[in-house]
Scaffold this motif. Structure first.
Motif, PDB file in Angstrom:
ATOM      1  N   GLU A  74       6.736  -2.739 -14.116  1.00  0.00           N
ATOM      2  CA  GLU A  74       7.111  -3.927 -13.437  1.00  0.00           C
ATOM      3  C   GLU A  74       8.229  -4.017 -12.332  1.00  0.00           C
ATOM      4  O   GLU A  74       7.990  -4.791 -11.376  1.00  0.00           O
ATOM      5  CB  GLU A  74       7.267  -4.998 -14.318  1.00  0.00           C
ATOM      6  N   ASP A  75       9.090  -2.966 -12.645  1.00  0.00           N
ATOM      7  CA  ASP A  75      10.148  -3.099 -11.817  1.00  0.00           C
ATOM      8  C   ASP A  75       9.959  -1.979 -10.654  1.00  0.00           C
ATOM      9  O   ASP A  75      10.905  -1.725  -9.907  1.00  0.00           O
ATOM     10  CB  ASP A  75      11.534  -2.534 -12.478  1.00  0.00           C
ATOM     11  N   PHE A  76       8.900  -1.535 -10.649  1.00  0.00           N
ATOM     12  CA  PHE A  76       8.498  -0.556  -9.396  1.00  0.00           C
ATOM     13  C   PHE A  76       9.177   0.819  -9.648  1.00  0.00           C
ATOM     14  O   PHE A  76       9.802   1.500  -8.441  1.00  0.00           O
ATOM     15  CB  PHE A  76       8.893  -1.204  -8.176  1.00  0.00           C
ATOM     16  N   VAL A  90      -4.469  -0.176 -13.957  1.00  0.00           N
ATOM     17  CA  VAL A  90      -3.224   0.507 -13.574  1.00  0.00           C
ATOM     18  C   VAL A  90      -2.640  -0.611 -12.399  1.00  0.00           C
ATOM     19  O   VAL A  90      -1.365  -0.639 -12.225  1.00  0.00           O
ATOM     20  CB  VAL A  90      -3.016   2.008 -13.248  1.00  0.00           C
ATOM     21  N   ASN A  91      -3.348  -1.090 -11.447  1.00  0.00           N
ATOM     22  CA  ASN A  91      -2.949  -1.574 -10.229  1.00  0.00           C
ATOM     23  C   ASN A  91      -2.917  -3.226 -10.574  1.00  0.00           C
ATOM     24  O   ASN A  91      -3.409  -4.031  -9.498  1.00  0.00           O
ATOM     25  CB  ASN A  91      -3.686  -1.360  -9.077  1.00  0.00           C
ATOM     26  N   LYS A  92      -2.020  -3.502 -11.680  1.00  0.00           N
ATOM     27  CA  LYS A  92      -1.972  -4.769 -12.139  1.00  0.00           C
ATOM     28  C   LYS A  92      -1.370  -5.740 -11.062  1.00  0.00           C
ATOM     29  O   LYS A  92      -1.792  -6.884 -10.695  1.00  0.00           O
ATOM     30  CB  LYS A  92      -1.387  -5.085 -13.528  1.00  0.00           C
ATOM     31  N   MET A  93      -0.411  -5.137 -10.270  1.00  0.00           N
ATOM     32  CA  MET A  93       0.234  -6.121  -9.303  1.00  0.00           C
ATOM     33  C   MET A  93      -0.364  -6.181  -7.915  1.00  0.00           C
ATOM     34  O   MET A  93       0.132  -6.808  -7.096  1.00  0.00           O
ATOM     35  CB  MET A  93       1.652  -5.495  -9.108  1.00  0.00           C
ATOM     36  N   GLY A  94      -1.498  -5.296  -7.817  1.00  0.00           N
ATOM     37  CA  GLY A  94      -2.046  -5.240  -6.414  1.00  0.00           C
ATOM     38  C   GLY A  94      -1.390  -4.699  -5.381  1.00  0.00           C
ATOM     39  O   GLY A  94      -1.335  -4.719  -4.214  1.00  0.00           O
ATOM     40  N   LEU A  95      -0.222  -3.872  -5.761  1.00  0.00           N
ATOM     41  CA  LEU A  95       0.686  -3.345  -4.635  1.00  0.00           C
ATOM     42  C   LEU A  95       0.396  -2.170  -4.143  1.00  0.00           C
ATOM     43  O   LEU A  95       0.954  -1.530  -3.103  1.00  0.00           O
ATOM     44  CB  LEU A  95       2.177  -3.490  -5.255  1.00  0.00           C
ATOM     45  N   ILE A  96      -0.583  -1.262  -4.865  1.00  0.00           N
ATOM     46  CA  ILE A  96      -1.061  -0.083  -4.442  1.00  0.00           C
ATOM     47  C   ILE A  96      -2.249  -0.255  -3.546  1.00  0.00           C
ATOM     48  O   ILE A  96      -3.035  -0.774  -3.964  1.00  0.00           O
ATOM     49  CB  ILE A  96      -1.286   0.753  -5.668  1.00  0.00           C
ATOM     50  N   THR A  97      -2.162   0.084  -2.271  1.00  0.00           N
ATOM     51  CA  THR A  97      -3.245   0.052  -1.317  1.00  0.00           C
ATOM     52  C   THR A  97      -3.910   1.743  -1.262  1.00  0.00           C
ATOM     53  O   THR A  97      -3.180   2.421  -1.604  1.00  0.00           O
ATOM     54  CB  THR A  97      -2.880  -0.548  -0.093  1.00  0.00           C
ATOM     55  N   PRO A  98      -5.080   1.843  -0.726  1.00  0.00           N
ATOM     56  CA  PRO A  98      -5.807   2.903  -0.623  1.00  0.00           C
ATOM     57  C   PRO A  98      -5.112   3.867   0.606  1.00  0.00           C
ATOM     58  O   PRO A  98      -5.266   5.138   0.578  1.00  0.00           O
ATOM     59  CB  PRO A  98      -7.092   2.626  -0.468  1.00  0.00           C
ATOM     60  N   GLU A  99      -4.234   2.971   1.518  1.00  0.00           N
ATOM     61  CA  GLU A  99      -3.536   3.780   2.494  1.00  0.00           C
ATOM     62  C   GLU A  99      -2.198   4.571   1.919  1.00  0.00           C
ATOM     63  O   GLU A  99      -1.568   5.363   2.486  1.00  0.00           O
ATOM     64  CB  GLU A  99      -3.256   2.969   3.527  1.00  0.00           C
TER      65      GLU A  99
END
Ligand code: OGA
Ligand code: NI
Length: 317
Positions: A74-76, A90-99
């Motif tokens: 959570e703390d990145f 795994v991408n709970k926070m939605g911060l990982i994009t396919p790019e």
């Protein structure tokens, strides 16, 4: 590329000697005009710089199942890759994009001894190499900060005192070979939330910085660090030094690894313009904020150009 398109190169050979004044003037000029510069003869052991690149390469070459053990929290802090963007687990926070490029972030040095940082134990040499590297880099960053302090008219240790005890965050980015699809494996435009960042780039170009509205590619010099002013220094210096938007990408002919070393204030530090720099002709231009809040905003909202520092601005100018 025209000469005026090259970021300044500063020879630090004299940073502790009699020529300190001329070196610190060059640093201040580079901060005023560019917010970015490269440093050579900086004194960090060159074989250590090679070792840290090797050990991160080994890490990125591990199978995904192995790297997943160090998955981002959570703390990145931790590892993540664009392949995980479509896995809601795994991408709970939605911060990982396919790019987004594959990367791993850890604290090489933690100012607060009670806080645990989770550095991968594989490859086995990563932990000790990271500690050794972070120790040398943080000491060098403090010398550069001292030069900046003096140029701002402050005591040499004034800036580092404001941020103490500083953490040293390390983010290693892995850019695969660039394909026709330019959007795969990039780090989109952002400014860094730290005080100062030292980027160790391999020979492969891929860093671009925004200067006067144009994107300029930085050509990494061998054995150099690429230094940039980051958000906390912009705020502390009341805008005298500006953090600059930049972005990272890959290359058509080689994969690329870059390692950013972020001099981060203590989470408890209050980041605001230094009082001595304010007077009638230099009014306060930024609100103050706790570093923890600035970092948490980055984690919550993700990378967004210079948005995080702009949010602290009191007025344009
Ligand atoms: C970063 C960064 C640029 C690059 O890690 O903050 O800006 O070229 N990296 O990888
Ligand atoms: Ni950056």
């Amino acid at each position: 590329m025209k000469m005026e398109d090259e970021v300044p190169v500063i020879d630090l050979a004299g940073i502790q000697g009699a020529v300190l004044k001329s070196v610190s003037e060059q640093i201040a000029k580079a901060c005023d005009e560019w917010g970015f510069f490269q440093i050579i003869n900086h004194g960090v052991d060159l074989s250590l710089m090679e070792r840290i690149q090797e050990v991160y390469k080994e890490f990125f070459y591990l199978p995904a199942e192995e790297k997943q053990k160090y998955f981002i929290n959570e703390d990145f802090h931790g590892w993540c890759s664009p392949q995980m963007s479509d896995d809601p687990g795994v991408n709970k926070m939605g911060l990982i994009t396919p790019e987004t490029c594959e990367f791993t972030y850890h604290e090489g040095l933690c100012g607060d001894p009670n806080r645990k940082t989770t550095v991968p134990t594989n490859p086995p040499a990563l932990r000790s190499t990271l500690f050794e590297y972070a120790t040398e880099v943080r000491a060098l960053q403090e010398r550069v900060l001292a030069a900046m302090s003096v140029e701002l008219g402050l005591e040499a240790d004034a800036l580092s005192k404001l941020f103490a005890p500083a953490d040293l965050g390390i983010r290693a980015n892995f850019y695969p070979l660039k394909t026709d699809d330019n959007t795969v494996g990039v780090l989109s435009a952002h400014s860094d939330v730290s005080v100062l960042t030292f980027l160790l780039a391999d020979k492969v170009s891929g860093l671009e910085i925004k200067k006067d509205g144009r994107w300029i590619q930085v050509k990494p010099l061998e054995n150099a660090f690429i230094v940039n002013v980051a958000d906390c220094l912009e705020v502390t210096s009341n805008g005298r030094f500006r953090s600059v938007e930049h972005r990272g990408g890959g290359n058509e002919s080689h994969e690329r690894i870059s390692i950013g070393a972020f001099y981060n204030p203590s989470r408890a530090a209050t980041i605001g313009p230094v009082e001595e720099l304010l007077d009638e002709s230099h009014p306060r231009r930024y609100r103050s904020a706790k570093f923890a809040d600035l970092r948490d905003a980055l984690v919550a909202k993700g990378v967004q150009g210079k948005g995080h520092v702009e949010a602290l601005k009191i007025c344009e100018g």
